[in-house]
Design a protein around this motif. Structure first.
Motif, PDB file in Angstrom:
ATOM      1  N   GLU A 199      46.701  35.232  13.936  1.00 61.32           N
ATOM      2  CA  GLU A 199      46.996  36.076  12.777  1.00 61.32           C
ATOM      3  C   GLU A 199      48.195  35.532  12.021  1.00 61.32           C
ATOM      4  OE1 GLU A 199      47.583  40.119  13.853  1.00 61.32           O
ATOM      5  OE2 GLU A 199      45.466  40.524  14.239  1.00 61.32           O
ATOM      6  N   PHE A 200      49.235  35.157  12.761  1.00 60.77           N
ATOM      7  CA  PHE A 200      50.454  34.648  12.132  1.00 60.77           C
ATOM      8  C   PHE A 200      50.145  33.398  11.298  1.00 60.77           C
ATOM      9  CE2 PHE A 200      54.577  32.281  12.378  1.00 60.77           C
ATOM     10  CZ  PHE A 200      55.320  33.183  11.643  1.00 60.77           C
ATOM     11  N   GLU A 201      49.321  32.497  11.815  1.00 56.01           N
ATOM     12  CA  GLU A 201      48.929  31.301  11.069  1.00 56.01           C
ATOM     13  C   GLU A 201      48.191  31.671   9.785  1.00 56.01           C
ATOM     14  OE1 GLU A 201      46.656  28.642  13.456  1.00 56.01           O
ATOM     15  OE2 GLU A 201      48.252  28.319  14.923  1.00 56.01           O
ATOM     16  N   GLY A 235      48.073  19.892  19.812  1.00 55.38           N
ATOM     17  CA  GLY A 235      49.083  18.912  19.440  1.00 55.38           C
ATOM     18  C   GLY A 235      49.095  18.554  17.970  1.00 55.38           C
ATOM     19  N   ARG A 236      48.182  19.155  17.203  1.00 49.90           N
ATOM     20  CA  ARG A 236      48.128  18.852  15.774  1.00 49.90           C
ATOM     21  C   ARG A 236      48.761  19.979  14.968  1.00 49.90           C
ATOM     22  NH1 ARG A 236      42.759  16.867  12.379  1.00 49.90           N
ATOM     23  NH2 ARG A 236      43.926  15.700  10.801  1.00 49.90           N
ATOM     24  N   ALA A 237      49.313  19.619  13.818  1.00 41.23           N
ATOM     25  CA  ALA A 237      49.938  20.622  12.955  1.00 41.23           C
ATOM     26  C   ALA A 237      48.883  21.568  12.389  1.00 41.23           C
ATOM     27  CB  ALA A 237      50.696  19.928  11.821  1.00 41.23           C
ATOM     28  N   ASP A 238      49.342  22.686  11.829  1.00 44.73           N
ATOM     29  CA  ASP A 238      48.416  23.647  11.236  1.00 44.73           C
ATOM     30  C   ASP A 238      47.897  23.177   9.886  1.00 44.73           C
ATOM     31  OD1 ASP A 238      48.503  25.495  13.333  1.00 44.73           O
ATOM     32  OD2 ASP A 238      50.387  26.313  12.596  1.00 44.73           O
ATOM     33  N   GLY A 239      48.740  22.452   9.133  1.00 49.85           N
ATOM     34  CA  GLY A 239      48.282  22.002   7.828  1.00 49.85           C
ATOM     35  C   GLY A 239      49.353  21.241   7.072  1.00 49.85           C
ATOM     36  N   PHE A 240      49.070  21.002   5.806  1.00 50.71           N
ATOM     37  CA  PHE A 240      50.050  20.334   4.947  1.00 50.71           C
ATOM     38  C   PHE A 240      49.881  20.844   3.528  1.00 50.71           C
ATOM     39  CE2 PHE A 240      46.331  17.633   4.346  1.00 50.71           C
ATOM     40  CZ  PHE A 240      46.384  17.284   2.992  1.00 50.71           C
ATOM     41  N   PHE A 241      50.921  20.619   2.720  1.00 51.94           N
ATOM     42  CA  PHE A 241      50.807  20.916   1.301  1.00 51.94           C
ATOM     43  C   PHE A 241      51.605  19.901   0.504  1.00 51.94           C
ATOM     44  CE2 PHE A 241      54.515  23.625   2.406  1.00 51.94           C
ATOM     45  CZ  PHE A 241      55.425  23.264   1.426  1.00 51.94           C
ATOM     46  N   ILE A 242      51.202  19.776  -0.738  1.00 52.98           N
ATOM     47  CA  ILE A 242      51.884  18.899  -1.686  1.00 52.98           C
ATOM     48  C   ILE A 242      52.201  19.741  -2.912  1.00 52.98           C
ATOM     49  CG2 ILE A 242      51.702  16.844  -3.125  1.00 52.98           C
ATOM     50  CD1 ILE A 242      49.632  15.798  -1.039  1.00 52.98           C
ATOM     51  N   PHE A 243      53.453  19.749  -3.292  1.00 53.78           N
ATOM     52  CA  PHE A 243      53.860  20.499  -4.477  1.00 53.78           C
ATOM     53  C   PHE A 243      54.831  19.629  -5.259  1.00 53.78           C
ATOM     54  CE2 PHE A 243      56.088  23.485  -7.129  1.00 53.78           C
ATOM     55  CZ  PHE A 243      55.098  24.398  -7.495  1.00 53.78           C
ATOM     56  N   ASN A 256      56.731  16.704  -6.206  1.00 51.12           N
ATOM     57  CA  ASN A 256      57.073  15.479  -5.484  1.00 51.12           C
ATOM     58  C   ASN A 256      57.395  15.759  -4.015  1.00 51.12           C
ATOM     59  OD1 ASN A 256      57.486  12.609  -5.616  1.00 51.12           O
ATOM     60  ND2 ASN A 256      59.676  12.999  -5.333  1.00 51.12           N
ATOM     61  N   LEU A 257      57.029  16.931  -3.517  1.00 55.85           N
ATOM     62  CA  LEU A 257      57.316  17.318  -2.137  1.00 55.85           C
ATOM     63  C   LEU A 257      56.030  17.329  -1.314  1.00 55.85           C
ATOM     64  CD1 LEU A 257      59.239  18.535   0.056  1.00 55.85           C
ATOM     65  CD2 LEU A 257      58.623  20.792  -0.863  1.00 55.85           C
ATOM     66  N   ALA A 258      56.067  16.664  -0.174  1.00 55.69           N
ATOM     67  CA  ALA A 258      54.942  16.679   0.769  1.00 55.69           C
ATOM     68  C   ALA A 258      55.447  17.233   2.093  1.00 55.69           C
ATOM     69  CB  ALA A 258      54.384  15.275   0.959  1.00 55.69           C
ATOM     70  N   VAL A 259      54.755  18.262   2.607  1.00 57.79           N
ATOM     71  CA  VAL A 259      55.202  18.954   3.817  1.00 57.79           C
ATOM     72  C   VAL A 259      54.048  19.072   4.809  1.00 57.79           C
ATOM     73  CG1 VAL A 259      56.006  21.160   4.776  1.00 57.79           C
ATOM     74  CG2 VAL A 259      56.983  20.297   2.641  1.00 57.79           C
ATOM     75  N   ILE A 260      54.299  18.683   6.048  1.00 54.75           N
ATOM     76  CA  ILE A 260      53.416  19.038   7.155  1.00 54.75           C
ATOM     77  C   ILE A 260      54.035  20.263   7.816  1.00 54.75           C
ATOM     78  CG2 ILE A 260      52.676  18.384   9.477  1.00 54.75           C
ATOM     79  CD1 ILE A 260      52.208  15.596   8.507  1.00 54.75           C
ATOM     80  N   TYR A 261      53.222  21.300   8.020  1.00 55.63           N
ATOM     81  CA  TYR A 261      53.782  22.529   8.591  1.00 55.63           C
ATOM     82  C   TYR A 261      53.027  22.944   9.852  1.00 55.63           C
ATOM     83  CZ  TYR A 261      49.961  25.448   6.778  1.00 55.63           C
ATOM     84  OH  TYR A 261      48.738  26.010   6.532  1.00 55.63           O
ATOM     85  N   ASP A 262      53.746  23.634  10.717  1.00 58.69           N
ATOM     86  CA  ASP A 262      53.188  24.167  11.955  1.00 58.69           C
ATOM     87  C   ASP A 262      53.792  25.550  12.162  1.00 58.69           C
ATOM     88  OD1 ASP A 262      51.609  24.145  14.185  1.00 58.69           O
ATOM     89  OD2 ASP A 262      52.846  22.785  15.359  1.00 58.69           O
ATOM     90  N   CYS A 263      52.985  26.512  12.559  1.00 62.77           N
ATOM     91  CA  CYS A 263      53.459  27.887  12.758  1.00 62.77           C
ATOM     92  C   CYS A 263      53.611  28.182  14.244  1.00 62.77           C
ATOM     93  CB  CYS A 263      52.471  28.883  12.157  1.00 62.77           C
ATOM     94  SG  CYS A 263      52.112  28.626  10.411  1.00 62.77           S
ATOM     95  N   THR A 264      54.629  28.955  14.589  1.00 62.88           N
ATOM     96  CA  THR A 264      54.796  29.363  15.986  1.00 62.88           C
ATOM     97  C   THR A 264      55.509  30.702  16.056  1.00 62.88           C
ATOM     98  OG1 THR A 264      55.638  28.723  18.159  1.00 62.88           O
ATOM     99  CG2 THR A 264      56.994  28.135  16.270  1.00 62.88           C
ATOM    100  N   LEU A 265      55.147  31.482  17.063  1.00 55.54           N
ATOM    101  CA  LEU A 265      55.853  32.718  17.364  1.00 55.54           C
ATOM    102  C   LEU A 265      56.865  32.512  18.484  1.00 55.54           C
ATOM    103  CD1 LEU A 265      52.878  35.267  17.206  1.00 55.54           C
ATOM    104  CD2 LEU A 265      54.746  35.017  15.564  1.00 55.54           C
ATOM    105  N   GLU A 266      56.904  31.305  19.038  1.00 51.26           N
ATOM    106  CA  GLU A 266      57.862  30.998  20.093  1.00 51.26           C
ATOM    107  C   GLU A 266      59.266  30.905  19.512  1.00 51.26           C
ATOM    108  OE1 GLU A 266      57.071  30.783  23.296  1.00 51.26           O
ATOM    109  OE2 GLU A 266      54.965  31.147  22.837  1.00 51.26           O
ATOM    110  N   THR A 267      60.257  31.271  20.323  1.00 51.48           N
ATOM    111  CA  THR A 267      61.653  31.160  19.873  1.00 51.48           C
ATOM    112  C   THR A 267      62.340  29.919  20.438  1.00 51.48           C
ATOM    113  OG1 THR A 267      62.351  32.578  21.701  1.00 51.48           O
ATOM    114  CG2 THR A 267      61.908  33.645  19.589  1.00 51.48           C
TER     115      THR A 267
END
Length: 273
Positions: free
Chosen positions: A138-140, A163-171, A173-184
């Motif tokens: 749900e959080f993802e 072991g793979r990230a959740d996704g990526f975005f390009i906005f 000139n910025l390119a980001v690979i992102y991963d979501c977690t509820l772990e602290t």
């Protein structure tokens, strides 16, 4: 009745005697029921607290009080403390975001950005669920929706593999690979993954559904999206790895709704988050 919702803690349970009939005014939470990373500086003597008592069968709120907690004793698997009740308050005076909480001890400053009543219309209903869910899927999903609401349209999810990230975005000139977690506590657990994400960005290209994006000249970042606090986890060459709380993304969303900001200003906000 006018209540100022500026509590440090919210404590929820169905246990007998809680919260206004405790022997010696003392109780405890097991550490499994503490919904934030337990550190000495998070045990705040005299912290203002909202206490909620749930019905034992229905698990629905039946009573509530305001007061404070003190006299913490951090033991092996629990934290003991004393409770001072100032007064009871009607459930009708309590915002729904508190009444929907499951049993546990919450640190309000980390749990959710305060929502001003006259701004409630600005927030999609899933925002609250995103800030309280314990389901990582749900959080993802909610995070993906939030990124789209902010105005990020070149946004793609990776096919989910261990072991793979959740996704990526390009906005811009910025390119980001992102991963979501509820772990602290994830720095060590994700160490190899974070390095792999950076290598993927340094390769200068990202691919989704047979479409290849050239990011060789983009500014690159790795985001670990959480409900924690903003920080730079580490930097590999010129690529920062950041912890990005959804609360900060909600702030950007709110700014976009309330103010006139163009794509360059939005790109700058995303880079500096």
């Amino acid at each position: 009745m006018c209540v100022e919702w500026n509590f440090k803690y919210v404590m929820v349970t169905h246990w007998d005697g809680h919260w206004d009939a405790l022997p010696d005014n003392e109780t405890y939470y097991t550490k499994k029921m503490i919904r934030f990373e337990l550190k000495a500086d998070k045990l705040l003597e005299g912290a203002s607290t909202l206490f909620i008592k749930l019905n034992k069968e229905t698990k629905k709120p039946e009573k509530a009080w305001i007061g404070y907690v003190y006299g913490f004793k951090d033991e092996e698997n629990k934290v003991r403390f004393k409770v001072h009740i100032e007064k009871g308050i009607p459930l009708t005076d309590i915002p729904q975001r508190y009444l929907s909480l499951k049993e546990g001890w919450y640190l309000e400053a980390e749990r959710v950005e305060p929502i001003i009543p006259h701004e409630l219309a600005l927030y999609p209903p899933f925002f609250y669920s995103m800030l309280t869910t314990s389901d990582w899927k749900e959080f993802e999903n909610y995070t993906f929706w939030l990124l789209k609401l902010i105005g990020i349209h070149k946004l793609h999810r990776f096919e989910k593999q261990r072991g793979r990230a959740d996704g990526f975005f390009i906005f811009g000139n910025l390119a980001v690979i992102y991963d979501c977690t509820l772990e602290t506590k994830f720095d060590e657990a994700k160490k190899q993954q974070l390095e792999n994400y950076c290598l993927q960005l340094k390769g200068g290209r990202l691919e989704h559904d047979k479409t290849v994006y050239d990011i060789s000249h983009h500014r690159k970042q790795v985001w670990i999206i959480t409900r924690g606090v903003p920080r730079i986890i580490k930097q590999i060459d010129d690529i920062p790895i950041k912890e990005v709380p959804v609360q900060e993304l909600i702030k950007i969303y709110k700014t976009r709704i309330k103010e006139d900001i163009d794509e360059k200003e939005l790109e700058k906000a995303l880079i500096s988050i």
